[in-house]
Design an enzyme around this catalytic site. Sequence first.
Site, mmCIF file in Angstrom:
data_model
loop_
_atom_site.group_PDB
_atom_site.id
_atom_site.type_symbol
_atom_site.label_atom_id
_atom_site.label_comp_id
_atom_site.label_asym_id
_atom_site.label_seq_id
_atom_site.Cartn_x
_atom_site.Cartn_y
_atom_site.Cartn_z
ATOM 1 N N GLY A 228 18.729 22.397 63.747
ATOM 2 C CA GLY A 228 19.101 22.681 62.368
ATOM 3 C C GLY A 228 18.492 21.670 61.421
ATOM 4 O O GLY A 228 17.467 21.051 61.704
ATOM 5 N N SER A 229 19.154 21.479 60.302
ATOM 6 C CA SER A 229 18.610 20.645 59.240
ATOM 7 C C SER A 229 18.727 19.167 59.574
ATOM 8 O O SER A 229 19.587 18.735 60.349
ATOM 9 C CB SER A 229 19.333 20.921 57.926
ATOM 10 O OG SER A 229 20.653 20.390 57.955
ATOM 11 N N GLY A 233 21.868 17.021 61.161
ATOM 12 C CA GLY A 233 21.610 16.196 62.332
ATOM 13 C C GLY A 233 22.079 14.760 62.141
ATOM 14 O O GLY A 233 22.641 14.151 63.059
ATOM 15 N N GLU A 250 16.832 18.885 67.267
ATOM 16 C CA GLU A 250 15.591 19.324 66.643
ATOM 17 C C GLU A 250 15.903 19.651 65.196
ATOM 18 O O GLU A 250 16.671 20.571 64.906
ATOM 19 C CB GLU A 250 14.986 20.532 67.345
ATOM 20 C CG GLU A 250 13.513 20.683 66.965
ATOM 21 C CD GLU A 250 13.032 22.112 66.959
ATOM 22 O OE1 GLU A 250 13.379 22.828 66.004
ATOM 23 O OE2 GLU A 250 12.317 22.493 67.889
ATOM 24 N N CYS A 284 11.120 26.351 61.888
ATOM 25 C CA CYS A 284 10.834 24.933 61.667
ATOM 26 C C CYS A 284 9.369 24.590 61.918
ATOM 27 O O CYS A 284 8.865 23.620 61.359
ATOM 28 C CB CYS A 284 11.747 24.073 62.525
ATOM 29 S SG CYS A 284 11.773 24.532 64.264
#
Length: 488
Positions: A228-229, A233, A250, A284
């Site tokens: 995610g973002s 994170g 990630e 991403c």
Amino acid sequence: MNLSAELLINGRWTAASQGASAPSLDPADGRDIGRFSAATRADAEAAIAAARAAFEKPSWAQSPRLRQNVMNEWADRLTRKAEELAQLLTRENGKVVAQSRGEVMGAISEIRYYAGLSRHLPGHVLEVEPGVFSTMLKEPAGVAGIIVPWNAPVILLIRSITPALAAGCTCVVKPAPQAALITAAVIRELSEVAGLPPGVVNLLSETGHEVAQWLTTSPEVDVISFTGSNLTGQRIMAAAAPTMKKLSLELGGKSCCLVFEDADVERIAPQLATAATVISGQQCTAARRVLVHASRYEAMKQALAAALASIQVGPGSAPGSQMGPLIDPGTAERVQRRIEQAMDDADEVILRGQRLGGPLLQGGFVSPTLVAHRDTSASFVQDEVFGPLVVLEKFETEPEAVARANHSDFGLSASVWTEQGARAWRIARALRNGTVWINDHNKLFAEAETGGYRRSGLGRLHGADALIDFTEIKHIYQSVGVLESLKG
């Protein structure tokens, strides 16, 4: 067809403890396609307890052949339902059905890959002194909390859960609410595999963040795998710190494509346009910045603008659609505002994208935008705009190209476009990215590790090294002595 998705806790599909549910909406038209049970903290506690109890029994954690058989049967079951799952993925996520089919088949391939690895987790033994042995064993880390985003919910679920299961972990899965139905459909096929012990896999959907927060803070969860973002994170890292969890994160990227003077611009511009608009730019590793040698800059400007303008935007299930809607109208509105700000600030607007109306008014449809800009410090050059925005930049030399590309907080992926093999490798080695493609973009495989440098995250997924985040190494020492007859 209206669908429903319950929670999976300790081998049983059940409604949420408080009976709450929420709708799942088709991002192409906003229609209700089904409902999912909305879990609470109590449900999370029950699921984590079930996963812990299942892990403490050796029947799963110490049975690699069982783990392999279960995963192979899961792959077989998904294969039989591949088209049905792809259609559901398109309905709930919005991506074009060809991308959904590719995602489902890629996920099945990944399950089979880790099914094989589950029977090959070798340790090693050292004789450190005569008759003194140090044995290193790789053991499962424990209970894994797996938090899955909505943009590629099948493959991103599989690339976290399969190394966890291969290692012998038990799991609690928390999908994004925008992908609750497809996640439940995929997990249901696993839950019905004979031989899977109750509690090994649990599924909790929710509308808010209570479940995810408890996964990150619970002392009974040993690993968090999150995609995610970057901001989320960071919050997970902070929340997980008191319990010292292992983390696999990630966290996004701002992929650069470096195009040199010998590249065939007319040929690669459509490839770059496709790489920029995959999942409507909501990936991403999507191409976000295109850096072009000055001698080919004007040609690329025209070719890339034409390629992006030709992308057919429409419902993912419609014949001929090449790019579907963003995940929901609210997201589309926010992304379009950021794109409009980028157009206001950019040196040049080459192709002006917009929210699409008419028959597409009820969905989250945004057409591609291409801007040109010199200053790499600009927010729209640095920040990950999760939509179809591409920034075109110019460079004169190899060092300048690398310096521009490496001027980023992210380091997930990049691509190099040149016919000179030595140059391609020279540039690839200089780029600070976890993945660099040569004359291609967005090629991902179960066998090849992916992950990022810098703020793109921690750890690796795919490949054998993905097992690292779900295993611990235990050193067992024993002095057994030597036979008297062998002593000097």
